[in-house]
Design an enzyme around this catalytic site. Structure first.
Site, PDB file in Angstrom:
ATOM      1  N   GLU A 208      -0.806   4.892   0.176  1.00 29.63           N
ATOM      2  CA  GLU A 208      -1.902   5.474  -0.740  1.00 29.63           C
ATOM      3  C   GLU A 208      -2.495   6.648   0.206  1.00 29.63           C
ATOM      4  O   GLU A 208      -3.813   6.809   0.065  1.00 29.63           O
ATOM      5  CB  GLU A 208      -2.733   4.361  -1.178  1.00 29.63           C
ATOM      6  CG  GLU A 208      -1.930   3.640  -2.169  1.00 29.63           C
ATOM      7  CD  GLU A 208      -3.084   2.573  -2.901  1.00 29.63           C
ATOM      8  OE1 GLU A 208      -4.196   2.658  -2.531  1.00 29.63           O
ATOM      9  OE2 GLU A 208      -2.635   1.947  -3.950  1.00 29.63           O
TER      10      GLU A 208
ATOM     11  N   GLU B 161       3.034  -0.705  -7.295  1.00 28.43           N
ATOM     12  CA  GLU B 161       2.109  -1.745  -7.303  1.00 28.43           C
ATOM     13  C   GLU B 161       1.713  -1.784  -8.654  1.00 28.43           C
ATOM     14  O   GLU B 161       1.212  -0.993  -9.200  1.00 28.43           O
ATOM     15  CB  GLU B 161       1.071  -1.476  -6.578  1.00 28.43           C
ATOM     16  CG  GLU B 161       1.120  -1.673  -5.198  1.00 28.43           C
ATOM     17  CD  GLU B 161      -0.002  -1.504  -4.008  1.00 28.43           C
ATOM     18  OE1 GLU B 161      -1.321  -1.493  -4.736  1.00 28.43           O
ATOM     19  OE2 GLU B 161      -0.029  -1.301  -2.890  1.00 28.43           O
TER      20      GLU B 161
END
EC number: 3.2.1.23
Length: 719
Positions: free
Chosen positions: A188, A259
């Site tokens: 991320e 995710e």
């Protein structure tokens, strides 16, 4: 569900298990490539469902059962991070033992015929202490984390190479016939890249090239990274990637969701986030309908943040609302509803992966996503985005009724075999059963910490020092001590403190004056409490506490913690600023220094029994008692509702921090029950040690077994 549809779905479930656990399984993988539609394993396109399980958040004894249940839920891949600060706690010293045995975990996955996605990072976030970075990095000269910085890149590459070479030495990459089909570098980074300006972009390019250069023979991923360099695949994280993800940055890369949050993290003082099975299923089906070919549920099993491994303010239980709860028990209907979704989608894997996609408008908020191929057949996803109305849809001369906010899957573009909004799996309920209450005073012994004074400290300065530079994250605690004598009478005195740490306990002349704490949203602790002063020299001892280090953000190495202001107020008439006075420091608690939780060290301090009346409601107290393990094999947990805040050890192993005094807006602790894995227990003679910071009643602690009821129908449907 009508009986015919029940039978059809049962046949699909059975067929799916046969297909995905045979010669097409993980142990046969020899090569992994990809194109714009999907991953290609051994020359065959794959539509894959994955589930996150983090090996150190459970125990090796739990791994086989967790993996088995995950596979039975229709999952093909186990996804895990690699935890740098566990594996290299000191520079150049590595630990792959016990819960840290990554190789054993991956081999267990392989033995059960599943694939692995290995998210090396090595920055991982994950609500894990310091985002997985080892704290010793902070002492490396010139260090700036996660940017085009020579020292950081050196150590990041060194550790990444260490893990890749370890996997290669064990033959665990798919290119070697092993189960690892994917690896991830960074995590991320798109959330912070802009903060580093041009050095952020160059770091992304370097990280991708470095990873690919390790020649694993499998694709690399970067999640939430639109500028991931070729051939690295950029992927989506979130709850609604079917709506939010514009797709990979190249038409030659598959659309992947690393995710899909089955719940959300929980912090002390926060309520649990409940995400419904229907919502997860809707967005998973929508992602597949929009050409997605890989979905990972984060988490499929969350587990437990043992010891001091959780990040700032995060509770010890992790993603307890996942399909497998903290203890590894099935959470219904989430587990079963998703299992049926996987079966319904896999039943049409061929047209999904081989067919041509057509998108049809069926109404203002309704669409059909159709995949059709002359040789592989047809499948349609009928989407009703209307959250309020049941909609009647006409599709290919057949009528279908779609529930509000639902997706119906038509096998052969005709038979409605699944609706995301219709749950056919019975809900179960988790039950906590007390088997022992530790309410016999004579069974407890207590050791109370000594409050340090300024004169007894070896490190003294004329300023307030930063907390973590002294503790090096070896302990949560740092004592700040000072001494002062008012130069004139001080009426109605109070002490005012500001701290960028998480918790403060203030002692004046050895007595507790007050405590305060922040939260994940309130980053500065401000505390003002009345105090009692004497005419002579007054002793000020302030315990600063942390509840984990941050797990994310740019320039983490610049963040500072601990006391920033200390003042004595004399009834508003004058203020004595002690911030620039002389301060003495003591790192950690005495009980920590002697490792009081270990059997061999129990005699290094003098314990008191209840005969001295010292059991209840004392701050900074260590308690110990003995207990026998419960019969059976049900999970076990301690109910700590009668306590305040601290840490728990069973037979010398920390099961984590507890903080039951920090209540949610509804007036309840964020977590009351704390998991003791069966592997930590003996049949009899177990040692329980509790460190209590605030003052609690250990006589109210209870030992409990954990089970679920009300899911017999669900189990029978899904067996």
């Amino acid at each position: 569900m009508e009986s015919g549809r029940v039978l059809g779905l049962c046949l699909i479930l059975l067929g799916t298990v046969l297909v995905f656990s045979g010669s097409d399984g993980a142990t046969a993988a020899k090569g992994v490539t990809y194109d714009g539609r999907s991953l290609i394993i051994d020359g065959q396109r794959k539509l894959l469902f994955s589930g996150s399980i983090h090996y150190p958040r459970s125990t090796p004894e739990m791994w086989p059962s967790l993996i088995k249940k995950t596979k039975e839920g229709g999952i093909d891949v186990i996804q895990t991070y690699v935890f740098w600060n566990l594996h290299e706690p000191k520079l150049g010293q590595y630990d792959f033992s016990g819960r840290n045995d990554l190789v054993k975990f991956i081999k267990e996955i392989r033995s059960q015929g599943l694939y692995v996605c290995l998210r090396i990072g090595p920055f991982i976030e994950a609500e894990w202490n310091y985002g997985g970075l080892p704290f010793w990095l902070l002492d490396v000269p010139g260090m700036v984390y996660r940017t085009d910085n020579g020292p950081f890149k050196f150590h990041m590459q060194k550790f990444t190479t260490k893990i890749v070479n370890l996997m290669k030495s064990e033959g665990l990459y798919a290119s070697q016939g092993g189960p690892i089909i994917l690896s991830q570098i960074e995590n991320e980074y798109g959330n912070v890249e802009a903060a580093f300006r041009e050095k952020g972009a160059s770091y992304v390019k370097w990280a991708g090239q470095m990873a690919v250069g390790l020649k694993t023979g499998v694709p690399w991923l970067m999640c939430k990274q639109p500028d991931a360099p070729d051939p690295v695949i950029n992927t989506c994280n979130g709850m609604r990637c079917g709506d939010t993800f514009p797709g990979p940055n190249s038409p030659n890369k598959p659309k992947m969701w690393t995710e899909d949050w089955t719940s959300f993290f929980q912090v002390y003082g926060g309520e649990p986030y409940i995400r419904s099975a229907e919502d997860i299923a809707f967005h998973a089906a929508l992602f597949i309908a929009k050409n997605g070919s890989y979905i990972n549920y984060y988490m499929y099993h969350g587990g437990t943040n043992f010891g001091r491994t959780s990040s700032s303010y995060f509770i010890t239980g992790y993603y307890d609302q996942a399909p497998l709860d903290e203890y590894g028990l099935l959470r219904q209907p989430k587990y079963g509803h998703l299992k049926e979704l996987h079966a319904a989608i896999k039943a049409s894997a061929n047209p999904l992966l081989q067919g041509k996609q057509t998108i049809l408008s069926l109404g203002p908020l309704q669409q059909a996503y159709v995949f059709e191929d002359a040789s592989s057949g047809c499948v349609a996803f009928l989407v009703n985005n209307d959250a309020a109305k049941v909609i009647q849809i006409q599709f290919r001369n057949n009528a279908y009724s779609l529930s509000p906010k639902s997706i119906g899957i038509l096998q052969n573009c005709k038979n409605l075999i699944y609706q995301t909004a219709k749950v056919n799996v019975a809900k179960n309920t988790r039950v906590t059963t007390p088997v022992q209450v530790f309410n016999v005073p004579d069974k407890w012994e207590v050791f109370r910490e000594t409050i340090p004074a300024f004169s007894g400290t070896s490190l003294k300065t004329n300023s307030l020092l930063e907390h973590t530079n002294l503790t090096k994250d070896k302990t949560d605690y740092l004592w700040y001590t000072s001494s002062f004598k008012p130069d004139s009478p001080c009426t109605n005195p109070s002490i005012y403190i500001e701290s960028s740490g998480h918790v403060v306990h203030v002692f004046v002349n050895g007595a507790l004056a007050g405590s305060g704490h922040g939260s994940r949203d309130i980053r500065v602790v401000k505390l003002q409490v009345p105090v009692s002063l004497i005419n002579g020299q007054n002793s000020i001892s302030i315990l600063s506490g942390m509840v984990g280090l941050p797990d994310s953000g740019a320039y983490m190495e610049r963040k500072s913690y601990g006391l920033t202001k200390v003042q004595i107020s004399c009834g508003g008439s004058k203020t004595i600023d002690l911030s620039g006075s002389q301060w003495g420091y003591s790192v950690g608690l005495l009980g920590e220094k002697v490792r009081l939780q270990q059997w061999k060290n129990l005699k290094r301090v003098k314990w008191s029994t209840n005969d001295a009346g010292l059991i209840n409601n004392h701050p900074l107290a260590w308690y110990k008692t003995m207990f026998d393990g419960p019969n059976g094999d049900s999970p076990v947990g301690l109910n700590m509702s009668s306590m305040g805040k601290g840490e728990i050890w069973v037979n010398g192993v920390s099961i984590g921090r507890y903080w039951v005094s920090f209540l949610t807006p509804s007036g309840h602790p964020s977590q009351s029950i704390y998991h003791i894995p069966r592997a930590f227990l003996k049949a009899s003679g177990n040692l329980l040690v509790v460190l209590e910071e605030e003052g609690g009643d250990p006589l109210g602690i209870s030992l409990n077994t954990i089970s679920v009821i009300g899911s017999n129908r669900a189990q029978s449907q899904l067996s």
